[in-house]
Every structure is written in structure tokens, then in C-alpha cells.
Design an enzyme around this catalytic site. Structure first.
Site, PDB file in Angstrom:
ATOM      1  N   SER A 214      -5.958  -2.914   6.006  1.00  0.00           N
ATOM      2  CA  SER A 214      -5.445  -3.040   4.645  1.00  0.00           C
ATOM      3  C   SER A 214      -5.590  -4.471   4.139  1.00  0.00           C
ATOM      4  O   SER A 214      -6.704  -4.992   4.084  1.00  0.00           O
ATOM      5  CB  SER A 214      -3.997  -2.549   4.591  1.00  0.00           C
ATOM      6  OG  SER A 214      -3.580  -2.328   3.274  1.00  0.00           O
ATOM      7  N   ASP A 310      -9.309   6.575  -0.517  1.00  0.00           N
ATOM      8  CA  ASP A 310      -8.288   5.727   0.076  1.00  0.00           C
ATOM      9  C   ASP A 310      -6.941   5.954  -0.604  1.00  0.00           C
ATOM     10  O   ASP A 310      -6.781   5.714  -1.799  1.00  0.00           O
ATOM     11  CB  ASP A 310      -8.713   4.265  -0.060  1.00  0.00           C
ATOM     12  CG  ASP A 310      -7.789   3.312   0.671  1.00  0.00           C
ATOM     13  OD1 ASP A 310      -6.677   3.085   0.165  1.00  0.00           O
ATOM     14  OD2 ASP A 310      -8.161   2.812   1.744  1.00  0.00           O
ATOM     15  N   HIS A 377      -5.644   6.012   4.819  1.00  0.00           N
ATOM     16  CA  HIS A 377      -5.670   4.562   4.657  1.00  0.00           C
ATOM     17  C   HIS A 377      -5.399   3.925   6.014  1.00  0.00           C
ATOM     18  O   HIS A 377      -4.335   4.122   6.596  1.00  0.00           O
ATOM     19  CB  HIS A 377      -4.619   4.107   3.650  1.00  0.00           C
ATOM     20  CG  HIS A 377      -4.605   2.623   3.430  1.00  0.00           C
ATOM     21  ND1 HIS A 377      -5.682   1.939   2.896  1.00  0.00           N
ATOM     22  CD2 HIS A 377      -3.649   1.685   3.677  1.00  0.00           C
ATOM     23  CE1 HIS A 377      -5.397   0.655   2.808  1.00  0.00           C
ATOM     24  NE2 HIS A 377      -4.169   0.471   3.284  1.00  0.00           N
TER      25      HIS A 377
END
Length: 432
Positions: A214, A310, A377
Site C-alpha cells: 500500500s 484495487d 488490496h
């Protein structure tokens, strides 16, 4: 609040007034609680926060108890000005390698959103993403950080490090706000951590991999060539970004929500000076915080793991609540199964933008790619998506096998999935 209590207890202290004041206090508390969840930008949607669950059970079986690794604070960091948002020491978790992996190092940069305003950074400094005071003293190492060959076949016996994230700008800011006692020192934290790890044996590495999830995935892109520069050319050095391919895209209301946020991060935290010169010399600094403008110019081999749909970007960038005031997307943004055909088509457009963004990057033989058509994600830190019996696959290869084959030059990996809903191996996220 004392003044309110005095009024209630004085001449106007009727039962009705007392009740009204209680309701007012309760309402103010609730408003503060709700706003605090949104003040922190998109941090509450980070993968490390368990606000979601997978849409089915994947039955991951662990050979033994999970590995817990203690926190190490970087004691010399304060002298370098390398401190968290609140001025506390930064830290990392290190589990030593052994055998054939004793001289191999994997650095995993933690994710956790960003803060783009004084208000959001003040809130953030009282969380584990802004202060080591609030960090867990032990964390579980799983997925790419696991120490078990059956869970992490290529990197299990390496020296594995998780660098904690407490600056709010993907380890790249260098500024401060004295009035609010905020320290924007992400770049210094990065340098102090690397220096500390080099002194603990990383300088002798024969192999090294910089990874991140991330906001940490973005950081691994921003710092990739810097990481390469730490080692002699005889050391095999590569980088991996998981869930870090944030796109400068238009949301459902026609605005660029993420660009607006990144602009705040870059200017507030003094990120400009840390951006790769290959981009900053011809583009606005905000645009150079987007990986799509960076990846083709990175000299060090880089691998991108990303979900084509995502879920962080869907929640926070494509369909943020501010872009959907009438709630037409409310059900869809929380559960892909509740999306209409036209909403799925909108997400297909996002997938197309992602594939266009990596065209130049993927043309280089040194780079690798694993873009699966899942609503997910970050897939490298979770055991069920990294390497398990029912982990996501493209063709006959999962994430761990693809990354390992690329790193060790066993195969050229440019894996791109067919569009949703063709992939039946996905571990899709459903938000509570």
C-alpha cells in the site's frame, strides 16, 4: 464542559435541561468519534486495518504457531532528526536469517495511508501510524515475512525486516510544523533505518529485496534506486511493490480525489526534495508522487503486484463518499457482488487505465508484473493470498511463485489476468 455543568446545577437545573445537556454532550462526543475516523484521510482503509473480510473461507492451515517478532527502536535516530510525527523514535521488527539465507535481506515497508493536512496529521500522531508509543511491541510475520518454507518457499530463511510507518508520507517527507509539534521526517526515518540495518549485517548482503504494501508499496517505488545505491554492484538487488500502483484517475463525480490528497501530502510534508529527479525535473511534484510517472524510469529491477480492481482505490479514490452524496454506489463500493453492470463497466475502465500505465514499464525485461482481476488490496503479507493451497493464481502460478521466479531469474513474469469475472481463484474483499 465545566460551564455547562454549572448551568445545569444552578437556577436552570431542571430535569428537562439536564436531559438536553446530556444529549448535547453525547452528540458532540459522537460527532468527534465519527469525524476522527475520517480526519485521517484514507488511513482507515489500509490493509492492516481489519475492516473487511474475504467473501469465502480459504482454509489456510498453519504448520505451527504464527511467528511473533519484537519491535526494535532506532536509538540513534533522534540525533539525525529521524522521528515519527509526534517526535518519538521510529522502529522496525527484525527476524534473523540462517543457512543459505544468512546473507540475504528482505525489507518490508509498512503501509497505512497518508495525512495531508495539519488536522489529519495531528490526529494521526496519536496512532500507531504516527507514534512508536502506540505501536504493537510484537507483530506477526506471515506471507512474504514467514519463516516457514511451506508458507514462504523462497524467502523463509532470509533476514526479514518490517520497517514501521509513522510519518504519513510514504517515508519521503522532510519538514516540520512547530506550532502543532509535528515532525514530517519520513525521508530521514528511511535513511536512519537503512544505516542501522547496514550496521547489523545488511552491508554484507549478497541478495536484497525492498518490498512494501500500500503506502509502503509506493515507498518501495520511491526508494528503489536509493536502496540499490546502498550496496556494491555485486549484490543482487531488486524491489517489489504490492498494492502500491495508485493511479491519478477521475472519480465517479468527475473530480480527482486522490490527486487533491497527494497534493496536500507533497506540499505539507516537504516531499518535493525526495522525489526522483527523473520525474521532478519536468512534472509537477504532485504528479511525481503517482507511480505511473515513476516506474518506467526506475533503473533497478522492479516487480508490481496489484489487483486490477484495487479495493482501496475503489473505496477512497474512485468512489469516495464525497463523490456519491446520494448513495448510488454505497452497496457496490462495499461489495462487488452488489454492483450493477454499468458500475462494473466503470471499474473495467479503471483496469484499462492500470494496464495502460504499465505498458512502458512492462516492456523492460528486468521488470515483472502480476495484475490479477480481483477486488483486493495487498496480497504479499497475507498467507492466504501469498502462498496457500487456494491462493490466487494467474495461469498456474500464484503470487509467491511469480515473485520468486522473477527475483531468481527463473522466468520472465509479465502476468496479466483476463477481466472480471473470469478469475475464480480471487480472494475478494467485502467491507463490513
Amino acid at each position: 464542559m465545566r460551564a455547562m455543568a454549572e448551568v445545569v446545577n444552578g437556577s436552570e437545573g431542571s430535569a428537562a435541561l439536564k436531559m438536553k445537556m446530556r444529549l448535547l454532550v453525547w452528540a458532540l462526543w459522537l460527532l468527534g468519534l465519527v469525524s476522527s475516523k475520517w480526519i485521517d484521510g484514507f488511513d482507515d482503509l489500509n490493509v492492516t486495518e481489519q475492516h473487511y473480510y474475504y467473501d469465502q473461507s480459504y482454509g489456510v492451515s498453519y504448520a505451527s504457531k504464527p511467528l511473533l517478532v519484537g519491535l526494535t527502536l532506532i536509538n540513534g535516530a533522534a540525533a539525525k532528526g529521524a522521528v515519527c510525527l509526534d517526535g518519538t523514535l521510529p522502529g522496525y521488527h527484525l527476524h534473523r536469517g540462517y543457512g543459505s539465507g544468512a546473507k540475504s535481506w528482505l525489507i518490508q515497508l509498512e503501509g497505512g495511508g497518508w495525512c495531508d493536512s495539519i488536522r489529519s496529521c495531528v490526529y494521526r500522531k496519536n496512532t500507531r501510524h504516527g507514534s512508536s508509543t502506540y505501536m504493537e511491541r510484537q507483530i506477526q510475520f506471515s506471507g512474504i515475512l514467514s519463516n516457514k518454507a511451506e508458507e514462504n518457499p523462497d524467502f523463509f530463511n532470509w533476514n526479514r525486516v518490517k520497517l514501521r510507518y509513522c510519518d504519513g508520507a510514504s517515508f519521503s517527507g522532510d519538514s516540520q510544523y512547530k506550532v502543532g509539534q509535528l515532525h514530517f521526517r519520513g525521508q530521514r526515518i528511511w535513511l536512519a533505518a537503512m544505516e542501522d540495518l547496514m550496521s547489523k549485517g545488511m552491508r554484507h548482503a549478497s541478495q536484497a529485496l525492498l518490498s512494501g504494501c500500500s503506502a509502503g508499496g509506493l515507498a518501495s517505488i520511491l526508494h528503489c534506486d536509493e536502496f540499490r545505491g546502498l550496496f556494491p554492484w555485486t549484490t543482487k538487488v531488486k524491489c517489489l511493490s504490492d498494492g502500491g500502483l495508485f493511479l491519478d484517475t477521475i472519480d465517479v463525480s468527475g473530480r480527482r480525489t486522490l490527486r487533491s490528497m497527494f497534493r496536500g501530502v507533497v506540499w505539507l510534508q516537504g516531499v518535493k526534495k525526495s522525489l526522483p529527479w527523473s520525474c521532478a525535473n519536468h512534472l509537477n511534484p504532485t504528479l511525481c508522487f503517482f507511480p505511473q510517472h515513476l516506474i518506467a524510469d526506475i533503473k533497478t529491477p522492479l516487480f508490481l503486484v496489484n489487483a486490477a480492481y484495487d479495493m482501496w482505490q475503489i473505496q477512497a479514490s474512485l468512489v469516495p463518499p464525497s463523490a456519491d452524496p446520494h448513495g448510488h454506489w454505497h452497496a457496490c463500493r462495499k461489495n462487488y457482488a452488489h454492483c450493477t453492470l454499468s458500475q462494473i463497466q466503470f471499474f473495467q475502465g479503471f483496469r484499462n487505465q492500470m494496464l495502460n500505465a504499465v505498458k512502458g514499464f512492462s516492456s523492460s525485461n528486468k521488470n515483472g508484473l502480476f495484475i490479477n482481476s480481483c477486488f483486493a488490496h495487498c496480497q504479499t503479507e497475507r498467507q492466504d493470498t501469498w502462498f496457500a493451497q487456494k491462493s490466487p493464481h494467474i495461469g498456474n502460478k500464484g503470487v509467491a511463485e511469480s515473485v520468486g521466479n522473477w527475483y531468481f531469474d527463473r522466468a520472465d513474469i509479465k502476468a496479466v489476468d483476463c477481466p472480471f469475472p473470469c478469475d475464480k481463484t480471487c480472494h475478494n474483499l467485502v467491507f463490513k
